[in-house]
Scaffold this motif. Structure first.
Motif, PDB file in Angstrom:
ATOM      1  N   VAL A 192       4.774  -0.430   8.858  1.00 19.87           N
ATOM      2  CA  VAL A 192       3.887   0.696   8.575  1.00 19.87           C
ATOM      3  C   VAL A 192       4.733   1.969   8.588  1.00 19.87           C
ATOM      4  O   VAL A 192       5.449   2.222   9.558  1.00 19.87           O
ATOM      5  N   VAL A 219       6.230   3.603  11.813  1.00 15.26           N
ATOM      6  CA  VAL A 219       5.428   3.854  13.024  1.00 15.26           C
ATOM      7  C   VAL A 219       4.857   2.573  13.610  1.00 15.26           C
ATOM      8  O   VAL A 219       4.256   2.592  14.678  1.00 15.26           O
ATOM      9  N   ILE A 279       2.601   0.552   3.436  1.00 12.93           N
ATOM     10  CA  ILE A 279       2.822  -0.754   4.052  1.00 12.93           C
ATOM     11  C   ILE A 279       3.797  -1.534   3.171  1.00 12.93           C
ATOM     12  O   ILE A 279       3.545  -1.709   1.973  1.00 12.93           O
ATOM     13  N   VAL A 337       4.685   6.236   7.917  1.00 12.53           N
ATOM     14  CA  VAL A 337       3.855   7.414   7.682  1.00 12.53           C
ATOM     15  C   VAL A 337       4.753   8.600   7.353  1.00 12.53           C
ATOM     16  O   VAL A 337       5.707   8.893   8.083  1.00 12.53           O
ATOM     17  N   PHE A 357      -4.697  -4.856   7.780  1.00 18.17           N
ATOM     18  CA  PHE A 357      -4.482  -3.439   7.492  1.00 18.17           C
ATOM     19  C   PHE A 357      -5.229  -3.056   6.211  1.00 18.17           C
ATOM     20  O   PHE A 357      -5.694  -3.918   5.473  1.00 18.17           O
ATOM     21  N   GLY A 358      -5.319  -1.744   5.994  1.00 19.75           N
ATOM     22  CA  GLY A 358      -5.919  -1.237   4.763  1.00 19.75           C
ATOM     23  C   GLY A 358      -7.406  -0.953   4.887  1.00 19.75           C
ATOM     24  O   GLY A 358      -8.086  -0.726   3.894  1.00 19.75           O
ATOM     25  N   ILE A 408       2.934  -4.939  11.560  1.00 20.24           N
ATOM     26  CA  ILE A 408       1.736  -5.789  11.628  1.00 20.24           C
ATOM     27  C   ILE A 408       2.160  -7.225  11.385  1.00 20.24           C
ATOM     28  O   ILE A 408       2.824  -7.524  10.394  1.00 20.24           O
ATOM     29  N   LEU A 438      -8.815   1.645   6.639  1.00 22.83           N
ATOM     30  CA  LEU A 438      -9.210   3.056   6.816  1.00 22.83           C
ATOM     31  C   LEU A 438      -9.703   3.695   5.521  1.00 22.83           C
ATOM     32  O   LEU A 438     -10.747   4.338   5.495  1.00 22.83           O
ATOM     33  N   ALA A 439      -8.927   3.523   4.453  1.00 21.15           N
ATOM     34  CA  ALA A 439      -9.304   4.148   3.176  1.00 21.15           C
ATOM     35  C   ALA A 439     -10.651   3.624   2.695  1.00 21.15           C
ATOM     36  O   ALA A 439     -11.454   4.362   2.114  1.00 21.15           O
ATOM     37  N   TYR A 472      -6.071   5.973  15.946  1.00 27.59           N
ATOM     38  CA  TYR A 472      -5.939   4.635  15.367  1.00 27.59           C
ATOM     39  C   TYR A 472      -5.795   3.567  16.446  1.00 27.59           C
ATOM     40  O   TYR A 472      -6.389   2.495  16.341  1.00 27.59           O
ATOM     41  N   PRO A 485      -7.793   8.794   1.269  1.00 27.49           N
ATOM     42  CA  PRO A 485      -6.545   8.266   0.729  1.00 27.49           C
ATOM     43  C   PRO A 485      -5.869   7.347   1.748  1.00 27.49           C
ATOM     44  O   PRO A 485      -6.105   7.479   2.954  1.00 27.49           O
ATOM     45  N   ARG A 486      -5.033   6.440   1.277  1.00 28.64           N
ATOM     46  CA  ARG A 486      -4.291   5.566   2.184  1.00 28.64           C
ATOM     47  C   ARG A 486      -3.514   6.400   3.199  1.00 28.64           C
ATOM     48  O   ARG A 486      -2.790   7.323   2.818  1.00 28.64           O
ATOM     49  N   ALA A 487      -3.660   6.064   4.481  1.00 21.77           N
ATOM     50  CA  ALA A 487      -3.072   6.869   5.551  1.00 21.77           C
ATOM     51  C   ALA A 487      -1.616   6.516   5.815  1.00 21.77           C
ATOM     52  O   ALA A 487      -0.920   7.230   6.535  1.00 21.77           O
ATOM     53  N   ALA A 488      -1.143   5.406   5.271  1.00 20.26           N
ATOM     54  CA  ALA A 488       0.213   4.951   5.562  1.00 20.26           C
ATOM     55  C   ALA A 488       0.702   4.106   4.395  1.00 20.26           C
ATOM     56  O   ALA A 488      -0.083   3.701   3.535  1.00 20.26           O
ATOM     57  N   ILE A 533       0.867  -1.182   0.000  1.00 21.29           N
ATOM     58  CA  ILE A 533       0.000   0.000   0.000  1.00 21.29           C
ATOM     59  C   ILE A 533       0.900   1.226   0.000  1.00 21.29           C
ATOM     60  O   ILE A 533       1.904   1.256   0.706  1.00 21.29           O
TER      61      ILE A 533
HETATM   62  P1  1OR Z   1      -5.349   2.561   4.966  1.00 19.25           P
HETATM   63  O1  1OR Z   1      -6.446   2.074   4.119  1.00 19.25           O
HETATM   64  O2  1OR Z   1      -5.247   4.013   5.231  1.00 19.25           O
HETATM   65  C1  1OR Z   1      -2.819   2.069   5.225  1.00 19.25           C
HETATM   66  O3  1OR Z   1      -3.957   2.043   4.368  1.00 19.25           O
HETATM   67  C2  1OR Z   1      -3.127   1.261   6.443  1.00 19.25           C
HETATM   68  O4  1OR Z   1      -2.117   1.223   7.431  1.00 19.25           O
HETATM   69  C3  1OR Z   1      -4.280   1.879   7.192  1.00 19.25           C
HETATM   70  O5  1OR Z   1      -5.435   1.779   6.386  1.00 19.25           O
HETATM   71  C4  1OR Z   1      -4.243   1.064   8.460  1.00 19.25           C
HETATM   72  O6  1OR Z   1      -4.870  -0.173   8.273  1.00 19.25           O
HETATM   73  C5  1OR Z   1      -2.744   0.792   8.632  1.00 19.25           C
HETATM   74  N1  1OR Z   1      -2.044   5.324  11.129  1.00 19.25           N
HETATM   75  C6  1OR Z   1      -2.740   5.038  10.023  1.00 19.25           C
HETATM   76  N2  1OR Z   1      -2.851   3.821   9.471  1.00 19.25           N
HETATM   77  C7  1OR Z   1      -2.204   2.811  10.078  1.00 19.25           C
HETATM   78  C8  1OR Z   1      -1.452   3.035  11.234  1.00 19.25           C
HETATM   79  C9  1OR Z   1      -1.383   4.348  11.772  1.00 19.25           C
HETATM   80  N3  1OR Z   1      -0.937   1.837  11.588  1.00 19.25           N
HETATM   81  C10 1OR Z   1      -1.375   0.921  10.712  1.00 19.25           C
HETATM   82  N4  1OR Z   1      -2.129   1.496   9.770  1.00 19.25           N
HETATM   83  N5  1OR Z   1      -0.657   4.684  12.910  1.00 19.25           N
HETATM   84  C11 1OR Z   1       0.243   3.748  13.567  1.00 19.25           C
HETATM   85  C12 1OR Z   1      -0.215   3.362  14.939  1.00 19.25           C
HETATM   86  C13 1OR Z   1       0.757   2.399  15.554  1.00 19.25           C
HETATM   87  C14 1OR Z   1      -0.715   6.037  13.477  1.00 19.25           C
HETATM   88  C15 1OR Z   1       0.466   6.843  12.977  1.00 19.25           C
HETATM   89  C16 1OR Z   1       0.397   8.291  13.435  1.00 19.25           C
END
Ligand code: 1OR
Length: 301
Positions: A89, A108, A132, A91, A117-118, A111, A120-121, A180, A127-130, A70
């Motif tokens: 992961v 950060v 992977i 960011v 994962f994945g 997993i 949130l979007a 999160y 948009p994808r937040a991170a 991702i």
């Molecule tokens: P997504 O669809 O945004 C990236 O695609 C995925 O990374 C996200 O869904 C989550 O499933 C996964 N912040 C955001 N997304 C995270 C995080 C995270 N960790 C895993 N994902 N943080 C890490 C917390 C330990 C917060 C960072 C500030």
């Protein structure tokens, strides 16, 4: 008989959508079942939903380390469950996301097998937040397409997440966590209800769960009911000591009104509340005795 399922006004009652079905070998089916059994994201599905999810998941082997599954900023297409291996992961908080590894930002989290994962979007149309990436070679993922995710998992599992998010935001114990981290706790919570006078925890019993008071009030007693040691209100927690110290329950907790609690099992408690262990260990009980209130999350008013 009329099952609860047929009464549920789920969207697919009204259109022709059926989940995709990907044929699997007996080996794939048994690996997949092992990968998702014990994962609470799948534990609230009924049999039909489980079968639909099992059919819709597609195996995705990730042969090497450092493969990007991702990319932060992309649109969401799939939700992933990790069967084997582990994923890092990253960011990038600068907002400038380059194509190379230097654009991935800081690591950060990680997993592992059994995780996912994945989501949130797909949940928030964001948009994808991170980013992977695979952290080792020979990883195995199972991918669930966006539509099946939204039609099945969001109507069950992730509806619970959204329901609990606003409550958890108001829990003082969890205020230092990221949204999160709170979402992951929301996924693991189980609701239980008690009538006034019901014993929620019995002194001396072994401890299997941690409790957040979602609604109502409760009292803690030591010895007998004449020896009240604490009162709990919405947002307070209890049941942590037996889990932290591997000890029998140190007090009884009794509902004083209709009570709704959200509980975490011991494994989830250890895994998800690690970041607040310091707060949990702060001795509110000594604080109560000594009349010291500042550091006590239960008596911050
Ligand atoms: P997504 O669809 O945004 C990236 O695609 C995925 O990374 C996200 O869904 C989550 O499933 C996964 N912040 C955001 N997304 C995270 C995080 C995270 N960790 C895993 N994902 N943080 C890490 C917390 C330990 C917060 C960072 C500030």
């Amino acid at each position: 008989s009329v099952s609860a399922e047929s009464l549920k006004p789920s969207a697919d009652t009204y259109d022709n959508w059926t989940p995709p079905f990907h044929e699997k070998t007996p080996d794939q089916i048994s690996r997949l079942k092992r990968a998702i059994e014990g994962n609470f994201l799948f534990s609230h599905l009924d049999d039909e939903q489980s079968n639909q999810i099992l059919g819709a998941l597609v195996e995705k082997p990730i042969p090497a380390k450092d493969i990007k599954v991702i990319s932060q900023g992309d649109a969401g297409d799939y939700f992933y469950v990790v069967e084997k291996g582990s994923f890092d992961v990253h960011v990038n908080s600068t907002g400038t996301i380059g194509p190379g590894p230097e654009g991935m930002g800081t690591k950060v989290g990680n997993i592992e097998a059994g995780g996912s994962f994945g989501e949130l979007a797909l949940m928030y149309n964001a948009p994808r937040a991170a980013t992977i990436v695979s952290a080792e070679s020979n990883c195995t993922l199972w991918a669930l397409d966006r539509v099946t995710f939204r039609r099945i998992l969001m109507e069950s599992t992730f509806a619970r997440r959204r329901m609990y998010e606003s409550f958890l935001e108001e829990v003082p114990l969890l205020s230092s966590l990221t949204p999160y981290e709170r979402s992951k706790i929301a996924d693991a919570l189980e609701t239980q209800k008690f009538a006034p006078g019901a014993v929620i925890i019995k002194e001396g019993d072994p401890g299997y769960s941690f409790y957040l008071l979602e609604d109502g009030t409760a009292d803690a007693y030591k010895g007998d009911t004449s020896n009240k040691v604490l009162q709990y209100k919405k947002g307070d927690f209890f049941g942590e000591l037996a889990l932290l110290n591997d000890a029998p329950r140190a007090a009884s907790v009794v509902a004083t009104t209709d009570v709704k609690v959200a509980t975490l099992g011991k494994n989830a408690f250890q895994r998800l509340l690690g970041p607040v262990e310091g707060i949990l260990r702060r001795t509110k009980y000594q604080g109560v005795k000594a009349g010291v209130e500042e550091m006590d999350p239960l008596h911050r008013d």
